[in-house]
Design an enzyme around this catalytic site. Structure first.
Site, PDB file in Angstrom:
ATOM      1  N   GLY A  77      16.095  43.816 -15.211  1.00 22.14           N
ATOM      2  CA  GLY A  77      16.518  43.941 -13.812  1.00 22.14           C
ATOM      3  C   GLY A  77      18.014  43.757 -13.636  1.00 22.14           C
ATOM      4  O   GLY A  77      18.649  44.475 -12.864  1.00 22.14           O
ATOM      5  N   CYS A  78      18.587  42.804 -14.360  1.00 28.05           N
ATOM      6  CA  CYS A  78      20.016  42.534 -14.237  1.00 28.05           C
ATOM      7  C   CYS A  78      20.845  43.673 -14.826  1.00 28.05           C
ATOM      8  O   CYS A  78      21.903  44.017 -14.303  1.00 28.05           O
ATOM      9  CB  CYS A  78      20.355  41.201 -14.900  1.00 28.05           C
ATOM     10  SG  CYS A  78      19.486  39.815 -14.117  1.00 28.05           S
ATOM     11  N   THR A  79      20.339  44.259 -15.902  1.00 28.07           N
ATOM     12  CA  THR A  79      21.017  45.421 -16.490  1.00 28.07           C
ATOM     13  C   THR A  79      20.966  46.596 -15.516  1.00 28.07           C
ATOM     14  O   THR A  79      21.986  47.249 -15.269  1.00 28.07           O
ATOM     15  CB  THR A  79      20.378  45.791 -17.843  1.00 28.07           C
ATOM     16  OG1 THR A  79      20.507  44.677 -18.735  1.00 28.07           O
ATOM     17  CG2 THR A  79      21.037  47.011 -18.451  1.00 28.07           C
TER      18      THR A  79
END
Length: 156
Positions: free
Chosen positions: A45-47
């Site tokens: 998700g952060c990527t």
């Protein structure tokens, strides 16, 4: 530090960033800032969120807006994440949670059935004079960056 209030100045802060830099909020006077908090480097998700900001980077620049990502990861972890993903913006290493506490993004979250302290994905817009203009909490990764961009375009 005191609680942040929309329409009020954000206290000046200084923090370690990627590429051995130290970032100070007041260095960005005259530009808007997108300050986005994310849980952990190199997670799916952060990527996805970081890549979405990267994909729209030119549009943010055209709106005189700086993008800064924040997590509790180390500068070394941030350097690896930024390099691997080709992010054209800095990541801030809030290892002592100073910014996380200032922006009240540390929350109890459920992970694999256990309660853990973690960053609630959130984004803040700080205007050219350092005033907190807008906040998004519990961000949905897939549509978020376009929402932020649309808000900034509405100010132009």
């Amino acid at each position: 530090m005191s609680e942040l209030i929309l329409g009020k100045p954000v206290p000046d802060f200084q923090i370690a960033a990627t590429d051995g830099k130290t970032i100070q909020l007041s260095d960005y006077r005259g530009k808007k800032i997108v300050l986005y908090f994310y849980p952990k480097d190199s997670t799916p998700g952060c990527t996805l969120e970081g890549v979405s900001f990267k994909d729209h980077f030119q549009q943010f620049q055209g709106l005189q807006t700086v993008i800064l990502g924040v997590s509790r990861d180390s500068s070394k972890s941030h350097d690896n994440f930024k390099s691997k993903q080709g992010f054209p913006f800095d990541l801030l290493a809030d290892t002592d949670e100073t910014l996380c506490q200032l922006f009240d993004v540390i929350k109890m979250k459920s992970m694999y059935g256990k309660q853990v302290r973690g960053i609630e994905r959130s984004t803040f817009i700080i205007d050219e004079s350092g005033v907190l203009l807008k906040e998004w909490r519990k961000v949905q990764v897939k549509t978020h960056v376009t929402e932020v961009l649309a808000f900034l375009q509405g100010l132009a």
